[in-house]
Design a protein around this motif. Structure first.
Motif, mmCIF file in Angstrom:
data_model
loop_
_atom_site.group_PDB
_atom_site.id
_atom_site.type_symbol
_atom_site.label_atom_id
_atom_site.label_comp_id
_atom_site.label_asym_id
_atom_site.label_seq_id
_atom_site.Cartn_x
_atom_site.Cartn_y
_atom_site.Cartn_z
ATOM 1 N N PHE A 136 20.201 2.343 -5.917
ATOM 2 C CA PHE A 136 19.267 1.433 -5.264
ATOM 3 C C PHE A 136 18.248 0.843 -6.245
ATOM 4 N N GLY A 137 18.783 0.426 -7.370
ATOM 5 C CA GLY A 137 17.930 -0.227 -8.375
ATOM 6 C C GLY A 137 17.241 0.766 -9.296
ATOM 7 N N GLY A 138 17.418 2.063 -9.028
ATOM 8 C CA GLY A 138 16.743 3.085 -9.834
ATOM 9 C C GLY A 138 17.281 3.146 -11.263
ATOM 10 N N ASP A 139 18.598 2.898 -11.417
ATOM 11 C CA ASP A 139 19.188 2.912 -12.753
ATOM 12 C C ASP A 139 18.993 1.523 -13.377
ATOM 13 N N ARG A 140 17.977 1.405 -14.201
ATOM 14 C CA ARG A 140 17.618 0.088 -14.760
ATOM 15 C C ARG A 140 18.660 -0.415 -15.751
ATOM 16 N N GLU A 141 19.469 0.501 -16.298
ATOM 17 C CA GLU A 141 20.471 0.110 -17.305
ATOM 18 C C GLU A 141 21.845 -0.075 -16.673
ATOM 19 N N TYR A 142 21.917 -0.111 -15.354
ATOM 20 C CA TYR A 142 23.214 -0.173 -14.679
ATOM 21 C C TYR A 142 23.988 -1.429 -15.090
ATOM 22 N N ALA A 143 25.267 -1.234 -15.410
ATOM 23 C CA ALA A 143 26.125 -2.364 -15.781
ATOM 24 C C ALA A 143 27.500 -2.146 -15.178
ATOM 25 N N VAL A 144 28.192 -3.241 -14.920
ATOM 26 C CA VAL A 144 29.547 -3.128 -14.381
ATOM 27 C C VAL A 144 30.506 -3.235 -15.564
ATOM 28 N N GLU A 145 31.385 -2.255 -15.665
ATOM 29 C CA GLU A 145 32.303 -2.271 -16.804
ATOM 30 C C GLU A 145 33.568 -3.053 -16.441
ATOM 31 N N LEU A 194 0.824 -1.221 0.000
ATOM 32 C CA LEU A 194 0.000 0.000 0.000
ATOM 33 C C LEU A 194 0.853 1.264 0.000
ATOM 34 N N PHE A 195 2.112 1.119 0.418
ATOM 35 C CA PHE A 195 3.003 2.287 0.391
ATOM 36 C C PHE A 195 3.462 2.525 -1.048
ATOM 37 N N PRO A 196 3.772 3.777 -1.392
ATOM 38 C CA PRO A 196 4.250 4.026 -2.757
ATOM 39 C C PRO A 196 5.511 3.202 -3.034
ATOM 40 N N GLN A 197 5.506 2.445 -4.128
ATOM 41 C CA GLN A 197 6.629 1.539 -4.435
ATOM 42 C C GLN A 197 7.206 1.892 -5.804
ATOM 43 N N ARG A 198 7.753 3.039 -5.887
ATOM 44 C CA ARG A 198 8.236 3.498 -7.190
ATOM 45 C C ARG A 198 9.277 2.568 -7.799
ATOM 46 N N GLY A 199 10.192 2.108 -6.952
ATOM 47 C CA GLY A 199 11.326 1.370 -7.518
ATOM 48 C C GLY A 199 11.232 -0.135 -7.416
ATOM 49 N N VAL A 200 10.064 -0.637 -6.955
ATOM 50 C CA VAL A 200 10.037 -2.061 -6.638
ATOM 51 C C VAL A 200 10.217 -2.953 -7.873
ATOM 52 N N PHE A 201 9.738 -2.512 -9.018
ATOM 53 C CA PHE A 201 9.869 -3.346 -10.209
ATOM 54 C C PHE A 201 11.324 -3.476 -10.654
ATOM 55 N N GLY A 202 12.093 -2.419 -10.361
ATOM 56 C CA GLY A 202 13.516 -2.465 -10.700
ATOM 57 C C GLY A 202 14.286 -3.428 -9.792
ATOM 58 N N LEU A 203 13.675 -3.802 -8.678
ATOM 59 C CA LEU A 203 14.365 -4.679 -7.731
ATOM 60 C C LEU A 203 14.377 -6.132 -8.187
ATOM 61 N N GLY A 204 13.465 -6.472 -9.091
ATOM 62 C CA GLY A 204 13.337 -7.864 -9.525
ATOM 63 C C GLY A 204 14.657 -8.490 -9.914
ATOM 64 N N VAL A 205 15.372 -7.821 -10.802
ATOM 65 C CA VAL A 205 16.618 -8.405 -11.308
ATOM 66 C C VAL A 205 17.675 -8.466 -10.199
#
Lengths: 131, 533
Positions: free
Chosen positions: B470-479, B412-423
């Motif tokens: 904190f998962g907000g950058d969906r395109e994050y990659a380690v170079e 019920l709380f706003p979950q803006r970033g929760v979908f990004g947490l999946g991966v």
């Protein structure tokens, strides 16, 4: 003529005709032969099984290499006019995976994981953690 | 003008009927309940090959299989199939073969119900349970939240317009629909009811039913959408016409990083460490029950994913009508196409299919978390002998209700970033894969090595998660050496190295433990161990 019991082979021995072989009592040559032959047979079949396992895992590695299909990366061909070739190729990888796993369960299914009907029926399994 | 009754309430009625049907199925499973803990949590090891296949497939395929696959394909093109689906086809079956069967066998012999029980025993450490417990729960909860939130969103989108006055919103796509909180609540209550009463048997039955539902409806949606968009006489003509208008970057992978695609292969290894899958594996009647899931899993993935990926790339074609505009959220592409291109009947059925995919994962996770709490914490420390079998079932049920309530309240709380947490959840589980693999196949794995692996995973995962906003950058990659790689690759390698190095430098497990986990269970010819006295 009797000889002293041979030193036990390293690792696992699968088969032994006579409990005598473990008792430390001397074995005659005939008994020793009977003891050695099945061991060799088992060793050979174990070697074959190892080879099969090795081949299977090489096939899995190969499939994972084929999964990285750099060759269709930029190919926009539509097979049958509607199916992108890259998608068709990976659908093929899925089917190949099913075929590979089918072969694996036929060829290298682990022998030591199944329980006999008796063990399952007796209900003796799994008691340890419940105690 | 007032819309016809079936147009206004069609989807809502079908969704309601579906939920009722599911409830009935779950409750009827409870009639077979024998009243024991083993029956409640593991269905008395009675699940045969077909039910095992359906429940494993239903559990591993979340809402992402239907909604996310089409959304990601719309965004990134057909490469999504190779990255997420065909890789899973290989790796999931690999995990079932290498990990599942072996754990089933050991679990059956030593009476395990949860992963933590196994690790405590194998690593000769009681405290490893306390370390693993928050990690497993912490990684499953975001995964649960995604399902609960997604179910509310799907119900709201698909029932939009049903109550224009009562549930008015600013967004025309959802206005008049059953609100999120109510949809999520209904889903939670239905899942709770059949898990509470039916336990693992109810879960397995419901999963089998739901898997059939979402597979059939996915194919049906594919056929209907192709026909409506194409407008030609035959299916093949429609398919050709629709695909002809798709931009080139969607039918190739020119926008996709090759190294990211390669390193994504590690993500499906998470299946080896999922606590809910461990529990499903233990329900199998025999080791042979695994044969069907191992072979059929990749084919089932293909049947679900290929149509959804094609629907996703069609959404990028010029045949899509300009009005109403496509939703900005890619995950809404499939519900949107179904809503605009089909009637209320199919719309309602497809919504039921999406809910089926969501709920078939939620139920196992709820049951598993309830089991972990009751089994590995309360019963373990309070003393199993002090609790009757019946009390343990009640305890598990109480914890399941608590987990559902907590998850619902969190949703019920706003979950803006929760979908990004999946991966990130998947990456965490995948990085613990070396631990479960080594515990089964490497005699030298020591307690210290296991701790090193888990702590390294936590440390590296946390650093990378922080660096990804904190998962907000969906395109994050380690170079690495100029190549973009998925974070899972770095975490996995660090965890593996820590485990090997520390194990080799520390005291090995006792002979007793090694005998328990590595002696063969039945020799081919009933032979004798002569290697040691």
């Amino acid at each position: 003529m009797t000889i002293k019991n041979p030193a036990p082979p390293r690792g696992r021995v699968f088969f032994c005709y006579k409990p005598q072989a473990l008792s430390g009592a001397p074995l005659c040559e005939l008994q020793l032969a009977a003891y050695r032959v099945p061991y060799d047979v088992e060793k050979r079949s174990s070697g074959k099984r190892m080879m099969k396992k090795l081949c299977m895992w090489c096939c899995v590695a190969l499939l994972l290499i084929f999964h990285q299909d750099n060759w269709f990366w930029t190919d926009g061909t539509l097979v049958f006019g509607f199916l992108p070739i890259g998608l068709l190729y990976h659908a093929g990888i899925s089917l190949a995976a099913a075929g590979l796993w089918f072969t694996a369960i036929c060829v290298i299914w682990p022998k030591d994981v199944e329980y006999s009907e008796n063990e399952l029926a007796e209900g003796s399994l799994g008691k340890e953690a419940e105690l | 003008m007032q819309p016809a009754f079936h147009e206004q309430f069609g989807e809502l009625i079908i969704i309601g009927l579906y939920l009722m049907l599911l409830l009935g199925l779950g409750l009827s499973a409870s009639r077979f309940f024998k009243g024991t803990r083993k029956d409640y949590l593991l269905a008395s090891h009675s699940i045969g090959p077909f039910l095992l296949l359906m429940s494993l497939f239903g559990t591993t395929m979340t809402a992402f299989a239907l909604v996310g696959s089409s959304g990601e394909a719309f965004k990134a093109g057909i490469g999504v199939y190779g990255m997420l689906a065909s890789s899973s086809g290989i790796i999931h079956s690999l995990c079932f073969f290498l990990i599942g069967i072996k754990l089933w066998s050991l679990g059956r012999r030593h009476g395990y119900t949860t992963q933590i029980q196994f690790f405590r025993d194998r690593l000769e450490s009681d405290r490893i349970g306390l370390l693993l417990f928050p990690i497993l729960v912490g990684l499953v909860i975001p995964y649960l939240l995604i399902g609960v939130i997604a179910s509310g969103t799907v119900i709201q989108t698909m029932t939009s317009g049903a109550f224009p006055e009562l549930f008015r919103t600013d967004n025309p796509a959802t206005s008049g629909g059953v609100p999120n909180w109510l949809g999520s609540l209904a889903t939670c209550l239905v899942v709770l009811a059949y898990v509470f009463f039916g336990g693992m048997r109810g879960t397995a039955w419901a999963n089998a039913f739901q898997t059939i539902v979402f597979m059939v409806l996915g194919i049906l949606a594919f056929h209907v959408i192709a026909t409506r968009l194409g407008g030609e006489e035959t299916l093949l003509e429609n398919l050709r016409k629709v695909t002809a208008g798709v931009p080139e970057n969607k039918i190739t992978r020119i926008d996709m990083s090759k190294m990211k695609f390669f390193t994504y292969l590690l993500v499906p290894l998470s299946v080896g460490m999922f606590p809910h899958l461990f529990q499903h594996w233990l329900t199998a009647r025999s080791a042979s029950s695994f044969k069907l899931p191992i072979v059929a899993h990749p084919v089932f993935i293909m049947i679900v994913w290929v149509p959804c990926v094609l629907i996703g790339i069609w959404a990028a074609s010029d045949l899509i009508p300009a009005k109403p505009p496509l939703p900005s959220n890619p995950n809404a592409i499939l519900p949107f196409l179904v809503k605009t291109q089909t009637g209320p009947l199919l719309g309602g059925l497809l919504a039921a299919g999406i809910l089926a995919a969501i709920m078939s994962s939620l139920d196992s996770q709820f049951l598993c978390l309830g089991t972990i709490f009751s089994n590995d914490i309360v019963t373990h420390y309070y003393g199993r002998e002090r609790l009757s079998d019946r009390s343990q079932v009640i305890l598990a049920r109480v914890f399941i209700v608590a987990i559902v309530a907590i998850t619902y309240l969190l949703s019920l709380f706003p979950q803006r970033g929760v979908f990004g947490l999946g991966v990130w959840c998947f990456s965490g589980f995948a990085s613990l894969f070396p631990l479960v693999f080594a515990s089964l196949y490497w005699r030298r794995l020591s307690k210290a090595g296991a701790y090193a692996s888990i702590l390294t995973t936590i440390a590296v995962w946390s650093v990378l998660f922080w660096r990804s906003d904190f998962g907000g950058d969906r395109e994050y990659a380690v170079e690495i050496f100029g190549f973009e790689t998925m974070p899972v690759a770095t975490i996995f390698v660090c965890s593996l190295l820590a485990m090997i190095l520390v194990s080799l430098c520390s005291k090995p497990p006792s002979e007793k433990t090694l005998g328990k986990f590595f002696s063969t269970i039945s020799h081919p010819e009933g032979g004798l161990q002569m290697g040691r006295k």
